[in-house]
Design a protein around this motif. Structure first.
Motif, PDB file in Angstrom:
ATOM      1  N   THR A 127      -2.797  11.946   5.391  1.00  0.00           N
ATOM      2  CA  THR A 127      -2.926  11.805   3.939  1.00  0.00           C
ATOM      3  C   THR A 127      -2.372  10.473   3.463  1.00  0.00           C
ATOM      4  O   THR A 127      -2.940   9.813   2.579  1.00  0.00           O
ATOM      5  N   THR A 128      -1.254  10.053   4.039  1.00  0.00           N
ATOM      6  CA  THR A 128      -0.654   8.766   3.664  1.00  0.00           C
ATOM      7  C   THR A 128      -1.609   7.615   3.944  1.00  0.00           C
ATOM      8  O   THR A 128      -1.751   6.695   3.128  1.00  0.00           O
TER       9      THR A 128
ATOM     10  N   LEU B 268       0.851  -1.189   0.000  1.00  0.00           N
ATOM     11  CA  LEU B 268       0.000   0.000   0.000  1.00  0.00           C
ATOM     12  C   LEU B 268       0.885   1.237   0.000  1.00  0.00           C
ATOM     13  O   LEU B 268       1.662   1.439   0.942  1.00  0.00           O
ATOM     14  N   ASP B 269       0.788   2.036  -1.057  1.00  0.00           N
ATOM     15  CA  ASP B 269       1.590   3.251  -1.199  1.00  0.00           C
ATOM     16  C   ASP B 269       3.080   2.948  -1.023  1.00  0.00           C
ATOM     17  O   ASP B 269       3.803   3.694  -0.383  1.00  0.00           O
TER      18      ASP B 269
ATOM     19  N   ALA C  67     -10.478  15.067   0.811  1.00  0.00           N
ATOM     20  CA  ALA C  67     -10.625  14.376   2.093  1.00  0.00           C
ATOM     21  C   ALA C  67      -9.451  14.681   3.021  1.00  0.00           C
ATOM     22  O   ALA C  67      -9.641  14.899   4.227  1.00  0.00           O
ATOM     23  N   ALA C  68      -8.254  14.721   2.465  1.00  0.00           N
ATOM     24  CA  ALA C  68      -7.069  14.995   3.281  1.00  0.00           C
ATOM     25  C   ALA C  68      -7.126  16.384   3.897  1.00  0.00           C
ATOM     26  O   ALA C  68      -6.670  16.591   5.029  1.00  0.00           O
TER      27      ALA C  68
ATOM     28  N   ARG D 299      -3.161   4.948   1.254  1.00  0.00           N
ATOM     29  CA  ARG D 299      -3.044   3.495   1.416  1.00  0.00           C
ATOM     30  C   ARG D 299      -4.403   2.811   1.316  1.00  0.00           C
ATOM     31  O   ARG D 299      -4.539   1.756   0.687  1.00  0.00           O
ATOM     32  N   LEU D 300      -5.415   3.416   1.932  1.00  0.00           N
ATOM     33  CA  LEU D 300      -6.759   2.838   1.865  1.00  0.00           C
ATOM     34  C   LEU D 300      -7.271   2.815   0.426  1.00  0.00           C
ATOM     35  O   LEU D 300      -7.919   1.851  -0.003  1.00  0.00           O
ATOM     36  N   MET D 301      -6.962   3.859  -0.317  1.00  0.00           N
ATOM     37  CA  MET D 301      -7.382   3.905  -1.720  1.00  0.00           C
ATOM     38  C   MET D 301      -6.614   2.882  -2.551  1.00  0.00           C
ATOM     39  O   MET D 301      -7.178   2.264  -3.462  1.00  0.00           O
ATOM     40  N   ASP D 302      -5.350   2.679  -2.249  1.00  0.00           N
ATOM     41  CA  ASP D 302      -4.578   1.631  -2.922  1.00  0.00           C
ATOM     42  C   ASP D 302      -5.215   0.266  -2.693  1.00  0.00           C
ATOM     43  O   ASP D 302      -5.253  -0.584  -3.589  1.00  0.00           O
TER      44      ASP D 302
END
Length: 285
Positions: free
Chosen positions: A124-125, A91-92, A212-213, A129-132
């Motif tokens: 933001t990180t 993730l990221d 969102a961030a 990661r959640l989007m990944d």
């Protein structure tokens, strides 16, 4: 592949199907939105004070905590992990691993754990990661507990996320108020829900991530004394978010649950938390 892995974990009895089936579960009509009520009989609640104390306790022994990857196949601390098996997830650019929860709260309750033993952070990180994750597994939702005691998870000392196959009542909630213009690249609004939830929807990954961030970061320093919301007292930070991310045919959806963990003499377990008269229903984070 995810169905196969979950079935494997049930057959090896790491996912305790017989214990999970003891839980009670039903749907209930609600004033703002319908809910799924569960009575968890398979696993006791975690004490919030113990969870908070662990943040200041240095790791000792092996493994460092109950969700470190060294638990795979390990039985040395009295908690059975001999049938635990994990799968790598990136993730990221950061190595994580995937396991299922032995005592699932919902269908295919997955835990995605940082390979490094490092504290939880919602920033933001974390959103990236959640989007990944939903890019790789779009049939799952994934979320993060807030990263502070009382409003966070039971294990704040090790960075991890939780997701699953189920469509939650929160996912079905509608907007109470729209905040964005009709032609905006990112649709933003407040949900008709029991927590304060901001929803973002967009096909544009970078646009929704930035939107969102910005709220995640702004909320950390937000205070509204008239409502008892203080971002910080005596050097202790109080605000954090619980983000929940999904992908649908319309694009990405991010729900941000705004949380504040303040306490006072009247409510020593949390002002914006279940009050004592409801602790027979819910007390933990």
């Amino acid at each position: 592949a995810t169905d196969w892995f979950h079935d494997y974990c049930e057959k090896t009895d790491y996912v305790k199907r017989s214990a999970i089936e003891k839980n009670l579960r039903w749907e209930a009509k609600g004033e703002k939105a319908d809910l799924v009520i569960t009575v968890n009989l398979s696993k006791p609640e975690v004490d919030n004070k113990k969870s908070a104390a662990m943040l200041h306790k240095k790791p000792s022994g092996y493994p460092s905590c109950l969700i470190c990857r060294q638990n795979e196949g390990f039985t040395g601390h009295g908690t059975v992990r001999d049938t635990l098996r994990t799968i790598d997830v990136t993730l990221d650019g950061t190595p994580f691993f995937w396991q299922f929860s032995p005592y699932a709260y919902f269908d295919q309750h997955a835990i995605i754990i940082n390979t490094e033993h490092t504290p939880m952070v919602v920033n933001t990180t974390a959103l990236r990661r959640l989007m990944d994750f939903v890019d790789q597994y779009p049939h799952y939702f994934i979320g993060s507990n807030a990263a502070l005691p009382r409003i966070g998870g039971s294990l704040l000392v090790h960075d991890h996320y939780q997701g699953g196959l189920e469509r939650m009542p929160l996912h079905r909630a509608d907007y109470r108020t729209l905040l964005s213009a009709p032609d905006a690249k990112v649709k933003v609004g407040i949900l008709e829900w029991y927590n304060s939830v901001v929803r973002f929807e967009s096909e544009d990954r970078e646009a929704i991530l930035a939107a969102a961030a910005s709220v995640v970061e702004a909320w950390k320093d937000y205070s509204n004394p008239a409502l008892g919301i203080l971002a910080e007292t005596n050097g202790e930070k109080h605000n954090s978010c619980s983000p929940v991310v999904r992908r649908t045919e319309k694009g990405y959806i991010i729900d941000l649950i705004l949380r504040n963990n303040r306490t006072d003499e009247t409510y020593p377990d949390g002002i914006f938390h279940a009050h004592p008269e409801y602790h027979n229903i819910k007390k933990e984070s």
